[in-house]
Design a protein around this motif. Structure first.
Motif, short mmCIF file in Angstrom:
data_model
loop_
_atom_site.label_atom_id
_atom_site.label_comp_id
_atom_site.label_asym_id
_atom_site.label_seq_id
_atom_site.Cartn_x
_atom_site.Cartn_y
_atom_site.Cartn_z
N CYS A 44 -43.56 34.77 -33.51
CA CYS A 44 -42.81 34.28 -32.36
C CYS A 44 -43.52 33.08 -31.73
O CYS A 44 -44.70 33.15 -31.39
CB CYS A 44 -42.65 35.40 -31.32
N LEU A 45 -42.77 32.00 -31.59
CA LEU A 45 -43.29 30.78 -30.98
C LEU A 45 -42.83 30.71 -29.54
O LEU A 45 -41.71 31.10 -29.22
CB LEU A 45 -42.77 29.56 -31.74
N ARG A 46 -43.69 30.23 -28.67
CA ARG A 46 -43.31 30.01 -27.27
C ARG A 46 -42.76 28.60 -27.13
O ARG A 46 -43.17 27.69 -27.86
CB ARG A 46 -44.52 30.18 -26.36
N PRO A 47 -41.83 28.39 -26.20
CA PRO A 47 -41.33 27.04 -25.98
C PRO A 47 -42.50 26.08 -25.72
O PRO A 47 -43.41 26.39 -24.96
CB PRO A 47 -40.45 27.19 -24.74
N GLY A 48 -42.46 24.95 -26.40
CA GLY A 48 -43.52 23.96 -26.29
C GLY A 48 -44.50 23.99 -27.45
O GLY A 48 -45.30 23.07 -27.61
N PRO A 122 -48.31 25.86 -26.16
CA PRO A 122 -48.15 25.26 -24.84
C PRO A 122 -49.19 25.78 -23.87
O PRO A 122 -49.74 26.87 -24.06
CB PRO A 122 -46.74 25.71 -24.43
N ALA A 123 -49.45 24.99 -22.85
CA ALA A 123 -50.37 25.43 -21.80
C ALA A 123 -49.75 26.63 -21.11
O ALA A 123 -48.54 26.74 -20.96
CB ALA A 123 -50.59 24.31 -20.79
N ASP A 124 -50.57 27.56 -20.69
CA ASP A 124 -50.08 28.75 -19.99
C ASP A 124 -50.18 28.49 -18.49
O ASP A 124 -51.28 28.50 -17.93
CB ASP A 124 -50.92 29.97 -20.38
N PRO A 125 -49.04 28.26 -17.81
CA PRO A 125 -49.10 27.94 -16.38
C PRO A 125 -49.61 29.08 -15.51
O PRO A 125 -50.01 28.86 -14.39
CB PRO A 125 -47.64 27.61 -16.04
N GLU A 126 -49.60 30.30 -16.03
CA GLU A 126 -50.07 31.44 -15.26
C GLU A 126 -51.60 31.49 -15.19
O GLU A 126 -52.15 32.09 -14.29
CB GLU A 126 -49.56 32.75 -15.88
N LYS A 127 -52.26 30.90 -16.15
CA LYS A 127 -53.72 30.94 -16.19
C LYS A 127 -54.29 29.66 -15.58
O LYS A 127 -53.92 28.57 -15.97
CB LYS A 127 -54.22 31.10 -17.63
N LYS A 128 -55.17 29.82 -14.63
CA LYS A 128 -55.84 28.67 -14.01
C LYS A 128 -57.08 28.34 -14.82
O LYS A 128 -57.79 29.25 -15.26
CB LYS A 128 -56.25 29.00 -12.57
#
Length: 143
Positions: A44-48, A122-128
């Motif tokens: 499974c690929l994530r968008p981006g 893609p970058a994970d926006p949930e992780k800082k």
């Protein structure tokens, strides 16, 4: 993500460097990406997510459930970004590839046997980022 019709197929998330192959799954009405050497496991690929194909990409202009009526199309584009389309329609195929020339192809329309490598997630926006968290903690200690 894996398309709605892959919910009955074993799956795992993609990782950078994964070798994947376009495949049709026996427990599903659709196609997707399988890990090379694991034909029954959907990757499974994530968008981006960006992938690079080992050859020109060949896809059907048919409807996915029957052999292609209108033949196959080949695009010389070999790098694509995974995205989801038509999310407002719940029971349709959403998984797609966008090529640099703007062409969008549903993953389920890919000819079986195309191999590709996962280049970037893609970058994970949930992780800082750890640096940002550390700077905030240092600032709160001096306040």
């Amino acid at each position: 993500m894996c398309d709605y019709s892959l919910h009955n197929v074993a799956s795992r998330p993609a990782k950078v460097g994964d070798k994947v192959i376009s495949a049709k799954f026996s427990n599903s009405i659709t196609g997707g990406f399988a890990a090379v050497g694991e034909p029954d496991v959907a990757v499974c690929l994530r968008p981006g997510t960006e992938i690079a194909f080992d050859q020109d990409v060949v896809y059907s202009r048919g409807f996915g459930l029957i052999p292609p009526r209108f033949g196959y199309v080949t695009t010389p584009q070999r790098v694509a970004r995974f995205r989801q389309v038509g999310m407002h329609r719940p029971n349709t195929h959403h998984d797609a590839l966008e090529f640099p020339n703007g062409e969008i192809v549903l993953v389920t329309m890919l000819r079986e046997g195309l191999t590709a490598t996962v280049l970037q997630l893609p970058a994970d926006p949930e992780k800082k980022p750890a640096v940002e968290i550390a700077v905030r903690q240092d600032a709160s200690l001096t306040a």
